[in-house]
Design an enzyme around this catalytic site. Structure first.
Site, PDB file in Angstrom:
ATOM      1  N   LEU A  61       0.811  -1.213   0.000  1.00 54.14           N
ATOM      2  CA  LEU A  61       0.000   0.000   0.000  1.00 54.14           C
ATOM      3  C   LEU A  61       0.843   1.260   0.000  1.00 54.14           C
ATOM      4  CD1 LEU A  61      -2.677  -1.007   2.664  1.00 54.14           C
ATOM      5  CD2 LEU A  61      -3.011  -0.854   0.184  1.00 54.14           C
ATOM      6  N   GLY A  64       6.338   4.043   4.794  1.00 56.76           N
ATOM      7  CA  GLY A  64       6.479   5.132   5.751  1.00 56.76           C
ATOM      8  C   GLY A  64       7.813   5.047   6.466  1.00 56.76           C
ATOM      9  N   PRO A  68       7.355  -0.689   5.205  1.00 58.24           N
ATOM     10  CA  PRO A  68       6.290  -0.887   4.220  1.00 58.24           C
ATOM     11  C   PRO A  68       4.978  -1.316   4.865  1.00 58.24           C
ATOM     12  CG  PRO A  68       7.780  -2.765   4.219  1.00 58.24           C
ATOM     13  CD  PRO A  68       8.392  -1.742   5.127  1.00 58.24           C
ATOM     14  N   VAL A  69       3.873  -0.997   4.191  1.00 59.92           N
ATOM     15  CA  VAL A  69       2.542  -1.387   4.639  1.00 59.92           C
ATOM     16  C   VAL A  69       1.888  -2.203   3.523  1.00 59.92           C
ATOM     17  CG1 VAL A  69       0.287  -0.607   5.475  1.00 59.92           C
ATOM     18  CG2 VAL A  69       2.343   0.710   6.022  1.00 59.92           C
ATOM     19  N   LYS A  83       1.703  -3.523   8.860  1.00 57.90           N
ATOM     20  CA  LYS A  83       2.846  -2.614   8.860  1.00 57.90           C
ATOM     21  C   LYS A  83       4.070  -3.357   9.363  1.00 57.90           C
ATOM     22  CE  LYS A  83       2.787   1.268  11.397  1.00 57.90           C
ATOM     23  NZ  LYS A  83       2.607   2.693  11.716  1.00 57.90           N
ATOM     24  N   ASP A 180       3.409  13.494  15.666  1.00 55.40           N
ATOM     25  CA  ASP A 180       3.690  13.250  14.245  1.00 55.40           C
ATOM     26  C   ASP A 180       2.398  13.341  13.437  1.00 55.40           C
ATOM     27  OD1 ASP A 180       5.373  12.795  12.115  1.00 55.40           O
ATOM     28  OD2 ASP A 180       5.296  10.603  12.279  1.00 55.40           O
TER      29      ASP A 180
END
Length: 220
Positions: A61, A64, A68-69, A83, A180
């Site tokens: 997807l 970040g 990776p996700v 995640k 964040d």
């Protein structure tokens, strides 16, 4: 005897993983058995590997700071997001533990729902509900996508984010500053309701503390 030692070592590793020290108190995640108040599930690596087709790029997807996700589907047919903590990630074990423990203790309609986690050697994963409408940055930073957001949807997103922050700052069991908060960390469900995500850099405060100094620069 070796099997008992191995199981004991695994239990110790799990206990260390779900215990967060170094903030204002010690926080522990309860998982497994009758103590599991959050329905948190420990997924097997084999099930995650199968659900993501061995972490295929077709299932990815995004990427970040954490890693990776991937989109996946459980054996029960539920869509999930996985995640994976990357070995190259600037975020490490502390951020993983912070996110895992904090989200398991938070329950709000405008916070992403944590379903469980997976541990396999050096591989550490957090499993969430899948958000089909991606994140807010997908709509904000592309003029053609921005046009798809009606004024009412924009207002609902703004209000939802504010409600989520109010809960974190004032009404949750733990007093939390996210640190964040940015469009890429606002996920959108099938009805375009916002869900605040990514608590790896969050900071916990005692209820009567309103400010604090930090020597570490972090977040947005």
């Amino acid at each position: 005897m070796k099997k008992i030692k191995k199981e004991t070592r695994k239990e110790d590793q799990l206990h260390d993983l779900v215990t967060l020290d170094g903030y204002t108190e010690t926080y522990e995640l309860e998982c497994g058995g009758a103590k599991n108040h959050h329905d948190l599930r420990m997924f097997t690596y084999a099930s995650i590997q199968s659900a993501t087709n061995n972490f295929s790029s077709d299932y990815k997807l995004g990427q970040g700071g954490f890693g990776p996700v991937y989109k996946a589907k459980t054996s029960e047919g539920r869509d999930i997001a996985v995640k994976l903590l990357s070995r190259q990630s600037g975020q490490g074990l502390l951020e993983f533990k912070t996110e895992l423990i904090l989200i398991s203790k938070l329950q709000h309609v405008n916070l992403v729902k944590l379903l469980g986690f997976c541990l396999h050697g050096d591989n550490k994963m957090i499993i969430y509900d899948y958000m089909p409408n991606k994140s807010l940055d997908f709509f904000l930073f592309k003029p053609s996508n921005r046009e798809h957001l009606s004024w009412q949807q924009q207002f609902n997103i703004i209000e939802g984010i504010a409600q989520g922050l109010l809960y974190l700052h004032k009404h949750s069991r733990l007093k939390i500053i996210h640190r964040d908060l940015k469009p890429s960390n606002i996920l959108l469900d099938e009805d375009m309701n916002p869900k605040i995500s990514d608590f790896g850099l969050a900071r916990i405060f005692k209820l009567y503390v309103s400010e604090a100094n930090t020597t570490r620069r972090a977040g947005t």
